[in-house]
Design a protein around this motif. Sequence first.
Motif, PDB file in Angstrom:
ATOM      1  N   TRP A 110       0.855  -1.184   0.000  1.00 54.52           N
ATOM      2  CA  TRP A 110       0.000   0.000   0.000  1.00 54.52           C
ATOM      3  C   TRP A 110       0.893   1.237   0.000  1.00 54.52           C
ATOM      4  N   SER A 111       0.340   2.344  -0.448  1.00 55.26           N
ATOM      5  CA  SER A 111       1.052   3.624  -0.419  1.00 55.26           C
ATOM      6  C   SER A 111       0.030   4.739  -0.301  1.00 55.26           C
ATOM      7  N   TRP A 112       0.473   5.877   0.204  1.00 51.17           N
ATOM      8  CA  TRP A 112      -0.447   7.005   0.291  1.00 51.17           C
ATOM      9  C   TRP A 112      -0.330   7.836  -0.971  1.00 51.17           C
ATOM     10  N   LEU A 113      -1.473   8.321  -1.447  1.00 48.88           N
ATOM     11  CA  LEU A 113      -1.516   9.090  -2.683  1.00 48.88           C
ATOM     12  C   LEU A 113      -1.581  10.583  -2.416  1.00 48.88           C
ATOM     13  N   SER A 114      -2.461  10.977  -1.492  1.00 49.02           N
ATOM     14  CA  SER A 114      -2.612  12.405  -1.209  1.00 49.02           C
ATOM     15  C   SER A 114      -3.141  12.591   0.202  1.00 49.02           C
ATOM     16  N   ILE A 115      -2.939  13.800   0.713  1.00 49.81           N
ATOM     17  CA  ILE A 115      -3.490  14.207   2.006  1.00 49.81           C
ATOM     18  C   ILE A 115      -4.171  15.550   1.762  1.00 49.81           C
ATOM     19  N   GLU A 116      -5.413  15.633   2.167  1.00 47.42           N
ATOM     20  CA  GLU A 116      -6.169  16.872   1.975  1.00 47.42           C
ATOM     21  C   GLU A 116      -6.624  17.398   3.322  1.00 47.42           C
TER      22      GLU A 116
END
Length: 159
Positions: A110-116
């Motif tokens: 898994w990986s993180w794509l964005s943080i809003e």
Amino acid sequence: MSAGSLIASAVAIIMIVVAAYAVIGGTLVTAEVVADAQSDQVRQQEARLHTAIAIVGHTLDAGASTLYLDVENTGSETILAFDEMAVFTLAGGSAPVYHAYEDGGGSGTWSWLSIEPDTVHPHALDPGEVMNLSVRYDGGAPEWAQVTTPNGVYDSAYL
């Protein structure tokens, strides 16, 4: 003869003082180590009490074997170490599958794509922010997912 017993008594008293000094010194060092460990444990428990996450949305791309999860930081503690987080999925009644963090990795990661909105601390999940992460899986589409923070706080959801 009295001088011999006087010297023996003096040597015995010196040995008792040295032994007492060693025992007391060891006790003080042990007490300091225990106090530091208890202090660290209290700090860790306080951070855990202030940490909370919630899976607030998901999207399944079955063609790409990718699950997208939206995870919101609902606590008051910033989450920093994404590589220490764990993601688990469950498909078809089998055992849960662990997905390791790997940015841009292949299946089973898994990986993180964005943080809003990601304005206060860039690339950190601050309170109130939502992180979109992708989970690449093998086999059937997941029916359940769990995201666990580095300090053990987790949230799970049926998909």
